[in-house]
Write a protein that holds these residues in place. Sequence first.
Motif, mmCIF file in Angstrom:
data_model
loop_
_atom_site.group_PDB
_atom_site.id
_atom_site.type_symbol
_atom_site.label_atom_id
_atom_site.label_comp_id
_atom_site.label_asym_id
_atom_site.label_seq_id
_atom_site.Cartn_x
_atom_site.Cartn_y
_atom_site.Cartn_z
ATOM 1 N N ARG A 94 -1.937 -2.517 11.675
ATOM 2 C CA ARG A 94 -0.686 -1.773 11.679
ATOM 3 C C ARG A 94 -0.572 -1.036 13.004
ATOM 4 N N ILE A 115 -1.262 -6.245 -2.201
ATOM 5 C CA ILE A 115 -0.246 -5.252 -1.859
ATOM 6 C C ILE A 115 0.129 -4.548 -3.156
ATOM 7 N N TYR A 131 5.241 -4.826 4.180
ATOM 8 C CA TYR A 131 3.863 -5.180 3.866
ATOM 9 C C TYR A 131 3.652 -6.694 3.961
ATOM 10 N N LEU A 257 4.684 2.706 7.097
ATOM 11 C CA LEU A 257 4.046 1.530 7.673
ATOM 12 C C LEU A 257 4.869 1.039 8.851
#
Length: 356
Positions: A94, A115, A131, A257
């Motif tokens: 990330r 996830i 994700y 995220l």
Amino acid sequence: MTINLVNYGLNANFEQAGKTAKGLALARVTEQHHNLYRIVTTQGERQATVAGKFAHENTDPTSFPAVGDWALVTLSADIAVIHQVLPRQSVLAREAVGDRKAGQVIAANVDTIFICMSLNADFNVRRMERYLTMAWDSQAMPVIVLTKADLCDDLPAKLAALSEVSMGVDVIVCSAKTGAGYDKVVAQVPAGRTVAFVGSSGVGKSTLINRLMGQTVLATKTIRADDDKGRHATTFRQLLVLPTGGIVIDTPGMRELQLYTGDLERTFADIATLATQCKFRNCTHTSEPGCAVQAAIQSGTLTTERFESYQKLQREMAYDGLNARQREQAKIDRMFGSKNEMKQVVRQAKAKNNRK
């Protein structure tokens, strides 16, 4: 006692690399605490740090060891020294927290990515797209795990909303309270395979792992009832071996995220397919004639929300690898076409204000 590293996911490729490294031992990183690590070798577990030469030669944070990595180390009585990180077969990364455009490795050499998303106020289809974009890029297989099914009174509606974004991905619905769905979770973690758990704080990742372990090894916290915000139970990444032989990596919850790398083609395969049917190869899917994407939106087969999410992530991904000045220039180019045109817009705005 000698440790069999096969129980920690060792395969033929990493085993061969360990055999050819003279004077160095093969190890897997099991925990990460800032600049300190915990590793496991055939001689057991111990703390480790990176060699000075390694730190000097590797300026990219993603080059440093991460949980799940296989590394070559020297062993001593007190602390081991990591000299080399072996090439990764998969890497989940990330954008690092902060303003600097840098990557942060979440887990390495994983086979499957769970996830996790709870079926309450945490449920968010757009976040799931993020994700999945990150997961598909990792070279591991994503699996969606929907937790707290006992708290959900509109499961069919949520599954229908998710179906637009979960193409090619297994979806497991489970509940810690009733035990429903746990047999399907177990089936996804066979012996010798490594599974990384990712998701927001409080969605039940630690609860899932504790159940797989058959005992409470991780602290658990719930989502607060007053604001539906999760509280961090896990504060560092760690690798655990299950009694069944599977391997899991627990990660701290991520409330935000930001993508560092991603695979939009896999996450938005429906839009990618439509784009091939556009009249023009360089179609921007805005106002061009013969645009298959806009036609799908008009017919209702593609939602506006999904297309806007695709555009947003596409712009975000376009900034990858750029420094602050380059990112600002890219933003200016996207908004105004060029810096000169931006200045012209500013001058026009000032002139308009002066006339008032």
